[in-house]
Scaffold this motif. Sequence first.
Motif, PDB file in Angstrom:
ATOM      1  N   VAL A   3       0.837  -1.205   0.000  1.00 58.30           N
ATOM      2  CA  VAL A   3       0.000   0.000   0.000  1.00 58.30           C
ATOM      3  C   VAL A   3       0.872   1.255   0.000  1.00 58.30           C
ATOM      4  O   VAL A   3       0.637   2.206  -0.761  1.00 58.30           O
ATOM      5  CB  VAL A   3      -0.943  -0.005   1.214  1.00 58.30           C
ATOM      6  CG1 VAL A   3      -1.683   1.326   1.329  1.00 58.30           C
ATOM      7  CG2 VAL A   3      -1.933  -1.159   1.121  1.00 58.30           C
ATOM      8  N   PHE A   4       1.887   1.257   0.847  1.00 54.29           N
ATOM      9  CA  PHE A   4       2.757   2.432   0.943  1.00 54.29           C
ATOM     10  C   PHE A   4       3.553   2.633  -0.347  1.00 54.29           C
ATOM     11  O   PHE A   4       3.799   3.780  -0.750  1.00 54.29           O
ATOM     12  CB  PHE A   4       3.708   2.277   2.128  1.00 54.29           C
ATOM     13  CG  PHE A   4       2.997   2.154   3.459  1.00 54.29           C
ATOM     14  CD1 PHE A   4       1.816   2.836   3.703  1.00 54.29           C
ATOM     15  CD2 PHE A   4       3.508   1.345   4.463  1.00 54.29           C
ATOM     16  CE1 PHE A   4       1.156   2.721   4.918  1.00 54.29           C
ATOM     17  CE2 PHE A   4       2.867   1.225   5.687  1.00 54.29           C
ATOM     18  CZ  PHE A   4       1.687   1.910   5.910  1.00 54.29           C
ATOM     19  N   ALA A   5       3.943   1.555  -1.012  1.00 58.10           N
ATOM     20  CA  ALA A   5       4.667   1.673  -2.281  1.00 58.10           C
ATOM     21  C   ALA A   5       3.791   2.316  -3.356  1.00 58.10           C
ATOM     22  O   ALA A   5       4.272   3.119  -4.164  1.00 58.10           O
ATOM     23  CB  ALA A   5       5.157   0.296  -2.735  1.00 58.10           C
ATOM     24  N   VAL A   6       2.508   1.981  -3.366  1.00 63.24           N
ATOM     25  CA  VAL A   6       1.579   2.600  -4.317  1.00 63.24           C
ATOM     26  C   VAL A   6       1.492   4.109  -4.071  1.00 63.24           C
ATOM     27  O   VAL A   6       1.450   4.913  -5.013  1.00 63.24           O
ATOM     28  CB  VAL A   6       0.192   1.944  -4.220  1.00 63.24           C
ATOM     29  CG1 VAL A   6      -0.839   2.722  -5.040  1.00 63.24           C
ATOM     30  CG2 VAL A   6       0.245   0.498  -4.700  1.00 63.24           C
ATOM     31  N   CYS A   7       1.490   4.508  -2.797  1.00 61.15           N
ATOM     32  CA  CYS A   7       1.460   5.941  -2.466  1.00 61.15           C
ATOM     33  C   CYS A   7       2.696   6.655  -3.010  1.00 61.15           C
ATOM     34  O   CYS A   7       2.602   7.810  -3.459  1.00 61.15           O
ATOM     35  CB  CYS A   7       1.377   6.128  -0.952  1.00 61.15           C
ATOM     36  SG  CYS A   7      -0.192   5.621  -0.227  1.00 61.15           S
ATOM     37  N   LEU A   8       3.853   5.993  -2.974  1.00 62.42           N
ATOM     38  CA  LEU A   8       5.071   6.604  -3.508  1.00 62.42           C
ATOM     39  C   LEU A   8       4.934   6.877  -5.003  1.00 62.42           C
ATOM     40  O   LEU A   8       5.319   7.950  -5.482  1.00 62.42           O
ATOM     41  CB  LEU A   8       6.269   5.681  -3.261  1.00 62.42           C
ATOM     42  CG  LEU A   8       6.646   5.388  -1.814  1.00 62.42           C
ATOM     43  CD1 LEU A   8       7.881   4.484  -1.765  1.00 62.42           C
ATOM     44  CD2 LEU A   8       6.905   6.661  -1.041  1.00 62.42           C
ATOM     45  N   VAL A   9       4.391   5.927  -5.733  1.00 64.37           N
ATOM     46  CA  VAL A   9       4.240   6.085  -7.180  1.00 64.37           C
ATOM     47  C   VAL A   9       3.297   7.249  -7.494  1.00 64.37           C
ATOM     48  O   VAL A   9       3.612   8.125  -8.316  1.00 64.37           O
ATOM     49  CB  VAL A   9       3.725   4.780  -7.815  1.00 64.37           C
ATOM     50  CG1 VAL A   9       3.425   4.983  -9.296  1.00 64.37           C
ATOM     51  CG2 VAL A   9       4.743   3.661  -7.630  1.00 64.37           C
ATOM     52  N   ILE A  10       2.143   7.265  -6.830  1.00 66.00           N
ATOM     53  CA  ILE A  10       1.155   8.319  -7.096  1.00 66.00           C
ATOM     54  C   ILE A  10       1.706   9.683  -6.700  1.00 66.00           C
ATOM     55  O   ILE A  10       1.581  10.674  -7.433  1.00 66.00           O
ATOM     56  CB  ILE A  10      -0.157   8.019  -6.336  1.00 66.00           C
ATOM     57  CG1 ILE A  10      -0.787   6.723  -6.865  1.00 66.00           C
ATOM     58  CG2 ILE A  10      -1.135   9.186  -6.463  1.00 66.00           C
ATOM     59  CD1 ILE A  10      -1.987   6.258  -6.068  1.00 66.00           C
ATOM     60  N   GLY A  11       2.340   9.753  -5.517  1.00 69.67           N
ATOM     61  CA  GLY A  11       2.857  11.027  -5.036  1.00 69.67           C
ATOM     62  C   GLY A  11       3.935  11.601  -5.930  1.00 69.67           C
ATOM     63  O   GLY A  11       3.925  12.798  -6.241  1.00 69.67           O
ATOM     64  N   GLN A  12       4.878  10.760  -6.378  1.00 69.85           N
ATOM     65  CA  GLN A  12       5.953  11.255  -7.232  1.00 69.85           C
ATOM     66  C   GLN A  12       5.421  11.684  -8.598  1.00 69.85           C
ATOM     67  O   GLN A  12       5.917  12.655  -9.181  1.00 69.85           O
ATOM     68  CB  GLN A  12       7.031  10.184  -7.390  1.00 69.85           C
ATOM     69  CG  GLN A  12       8.263  10.630  -8.156  1.00 69.85           C
ATOM     70  CD  GLN A  12       9.099  11.651  -7.415  1.00 69.85           C
ATOM     71  OE1 GLN A  12       8.925  11.844  -6.213  1.00 69.85           O
ATOM     72  NE2 GLN A  12      10.010  12.303  -8.117  1.00 69.85           N
ATOM     73  N   PHE A  13       4.407  11.010  -9.091  1.00 70.40           N
ATOM     74  CA  PHE A  13       3.803  11.391 -10.374  1.00 70.40           C
ATOM     75  C   PHE A  13       3.192  12.786 -10.284  1.00 70.40           C
ATOM     76  O   PHE A  13       3.406  13.632 -11.161  1.00 70.40           O
ATOM     77  CB  PHE A  13       2.741  10.367 -10.769  1.00 70.40           C
ATOM     78  CG  PHE A  13       2.030  10.687 -12.052  1.00 70.40           C
ATOM     79  CD1 PHE A  13       2.621  10.417 -13.274  1.00 70.40           C
ATOM     80  CD2 PHE A  13       0.768  11.269 -12.033  1.00 70.40           C
ATOM     81  CE1 PHE A  13       1.956  10.722 -14.461  1.00 70.40           C
ATOM     82  CE2 PHE A  13       0.109  11.581 -13.213  1.00 70.40           C
ATOM     83  CZ  PHE A  13       0.711  11.300 -14.435  1.00 70.40           C
ATOM     84  N   ILE A  14       2.431  13.045  -9.213  1.00 68.19           N
ATOM     85  CA  ILE A  14       1.803  14.365  -9.036  1.00 68.19           C
ATOM     86  C   ILE A  14       2.870  15.442  -8.832  1.00 68.19           C
ATOM     87  O   ILE A  14       2.773  16.556  -9.373  1.00 68.19           O
ATOM     88  CB  ILE A  14       0.814  14.327  -7.863  1.00 68.19           C
ATOM     89  CG1 ILE A  14      -0.342  13.372  -8.183  1.00 68.19           C
ATOM     90  CG2 ILE A  14       0.282  15.721  -7.547  1.00 68.19           C
ATOM     91  CD1 ILE A  14      -1.294  13.155  -7.033  1.00 68.19           C
ATOM     92  N   PHE A  15       3.901  15.116  -8.060  1.00 67.99           N
ATOM     93  CA  PHE A  15       4.985  16.077  -7.828  1.00 67.99           C
ATOM     94  C   PHE A  15       5.670  16.450  -9.141  1.00 67.99           C
ATOM     95  O   PHE A  15       5.940  17.632  -9.407  1.00 67.99           O
ATOM     96  CB  PHE A  15       5.986  15.481  -6.844  1.00 67.99           C
ATOM     97  CG  PHE A  15       7.192  16.342  -6.604  1.00 67.99           C
ATOM     98  CD1 PHE A  15       7.071  17.617  -6.075  1.00 67.99           C
ATOM     99  CD2 PHE A  15       8.464  15.879  -6.913  1.00 67.99           C
ATOM    100  CE1 PHE A  15       8.191  18.414  -5.848  1.00 67.99           C
ATOM    101  CE2 PHE A  15       9.589  16.656  -6.687  1.00 67.99           C
ATOM    102  CZ  PHE A  15       9.448  17.928  -6.154  1.00 67.99           C
ATOM    103  N   ALA A  16       5.933  15.463  -9.990  1.00 68.71           N
ATOM    104  CA  ALA A  16       6.577  15.737 -11.274  1.00 68.71           C
ATOM    105  C   ALA A  16       5.694  16.618 -12.158  1.00 68.71           C
ATOM    106  O   ALA A  16       6.190  17.519 -12.855  1.00 68.71           O
ATOM    107  CB  ALA A  16       6.909  14.420 -11.984  1.00 68.71           C
ATOM    108  N   LEU A  17       4.369  16.383 -12.126  1.00 72.27           N
ATOM    109  CA  LEU A  17       3.454  17.259 -12.873  1.00 72.27           C
ATOM    110  C   LEU A  17       3.525  18.692 -12.363  1.00 72.27           C
ATOM    111  O   LEU A  17       3.507  19.645 -13.157  1.00 72.27           O
ATOM    112  CB  LEU A  17       2.025  16.737 -12.753  1.00 72.27           C
ATOM    113  CG  LEU A  17       1.641  15.500 -13.576  1.00 72.27           C
ATOM    114  CD1 LEU A  17       0.185  15.124 -13.302  1.00 72.27           C
ATOM    115  CD2 LEU A  17       1.847  15.763 -15.066  1.00 72.27           C
ATOM    116  N   GLY A  18       3.589  18.852 -11.039  1.00 71.30           N
ATOM    117  CA  GLY A  18       3.683  20.192 -10.467  1.00 71.30           C
ATOM    118  C   GLY A  18       4.940  20.920 -10.893  1.00 71.30           C
ATOM    119  O   GLY A  18       4.912  22.130 -11.188  1.00 71.30           O
TER     120      GLY A  18
END
Length: 653
Positions: A138-153
Amino acid sequence: MNTDANKDKNAAEDMTLVTQQTEGTEPFLASQQQQGKQADDAAEIDTPARKAPLTRKDMNAKYWITALLSLALAGNHYCCDEPAPLYQQFDDWMKESSSSFETHFNLLFTTYSIPNIFLPLLGGKAVDRYGSWQMLLVFAVCLVIGQFIFALGVQEKNWVIMYIGRVIFGFGGENIYTSKAIIISEWFPDHQIAFAFGVTMSMGRLGTVIANLSAPTMANDVDLPFAIWVGFGITLIIILCSFVVVKLEKLADRRIEAANAAGVLTEALLENEYPPVATTPLSLSDMDDDGRQYQQTGMRLRSESIASEAELHLQKSDTKGSKLSDILKFGPMFWAITVSAFFVYGSVFPFNFIASGILLERDYFKDPPSTCQLRFPDKCTGGTLAPIRGNPSFDEDGESCPGKNFAPVLPSSLNITKDNTEWDDEWEEDEYVFESMDSNDVTCADSFWADACIKNYCDEQDDATEKTGVIMSIPYFMGAVLAAPIGYLSDRIGQRAMMAVISPVLIVVAHFQLAYADSEGPIFPLLLQGIAFAIYCAIIWPCVALTVELKYQGLAYGLITSLMNVGLSAYPLIAAQIYNIDDSYIPNVELFFAFSGVIGLFGGWALNYFDAKVNDCKLNKVFTGQRGHGNNANAEADNDDINAQILEGYDFS
């Protein structure tokens, strides 16, 4: 003589009678008599009843688990710390005033930490309730989603989107440590746990080192968004490692269930087929009318085996029932560890967040002396718009300046418009007119500055940021190299609580030297900080495992992580406010970190005090097999045979 003969005759008759009564038991009696002569070795007899239940600690697969967790943590550290060496690149990319940028940039680390003031308590509880490897995924999935949004920002130059991504990434990034800690505790015997923690910490910190070395180069050669998107690719590797860990955990569960079920069945079969083993010679009083030994010994051994297995399952199920109120059960040693971790980590991690800016200001891109002036103060200094004969700078004595590790002198004013210059469509502004110009007006992400007007300045800045990335990696590289050996050493010599005092002493010395001894360069104080960091990482988390009962450890790790994030949320903002007082890091920001180290020193002293007063100095002693208030360590007998059996059929591809 007749009397003696009669006695011998009577004895012979008695023996004949006994032999008749125990006909068919001679081999059994001989066996028992032989065992009676070897009573001291009886405990080593290899019977199913005497084998401890199979656990993860008996499996060589724990080394694969360690490697996978290490790779996942390295990726996590890479993405978490990647903005730190990109301080100057973010400044150029976002194009803000110095004070505004300092606050916004530090908020990247605050937003990562603020949610984790509360979430690790829930994350630790979730690990206790649902399982360590389940929540790891679960925590690994959060890393993927979070880094994707950060890169978009970053791509969109939007701080708010970046902060949202960092919040989501932080939820996974912090809580993944809790899962990792519990997984390590489940797989490794107590006398190896510090070494295992040291290995994962070492490999994790290599992720930070790689980010510091590679991210500035990628950002300079391509652009800032490219460097951040590389981080997103790394999170995909993290989730792949997590899936493999899940597979190994499931395989281990099946092997344990099968092996222990087979052990109970074998006991039952052997109990009916063979006489139970005695540990003392038999007498006739131990025999029934059929010459058989009573079954009490065998029943007792079998009951102990089943009870041990039941106790393991019960203990495992108890970990799912931890409550927040169980925090009240933690003793003073746990709170001393918490205080120590809060302030020692506060002196290390927030420093790394802004180390690039500190080292650029202090050592590698220093402001030139005010007496150093350009030959043509209103002209460009390098690139297509610079004067053909150049625009060098000189001091008041006519000597070339400013020298090594100083930023090149910038024009004091500019007047470049579309009316007086051949324009390049790649330039970001419509005009470049400055009556009084300083470094805050320069953005090397704009090709006007980087290629046309002050190319020498931007090239020097790129070189300085890359050099800074190398130098700021020293503490984490030292931590990566030394944490495992120090963890191994602490397993052999103890002295964990004492090391919690030595570490902050070195940190305080390092920050004072960075604050005042700028002429000596940063390498020596960063080496000191690296040694201190390696010592602390290797011993502080095993102290938790050796202080708190296993069933509360998820909650304990979550609580410490939560409280640490209070500091990690506040420290960057405090450092930004101190910086904004005079637009400088040196010496005040460094003194702030040194003061934090002093308080961490008192936390280490308290840990030693309570360890001596209520814990019989166990943290400073060599481990002898007890963990967390006397929890029994799992048996390690027959490890080689068990490992060979359990690994048979494993597919690690």
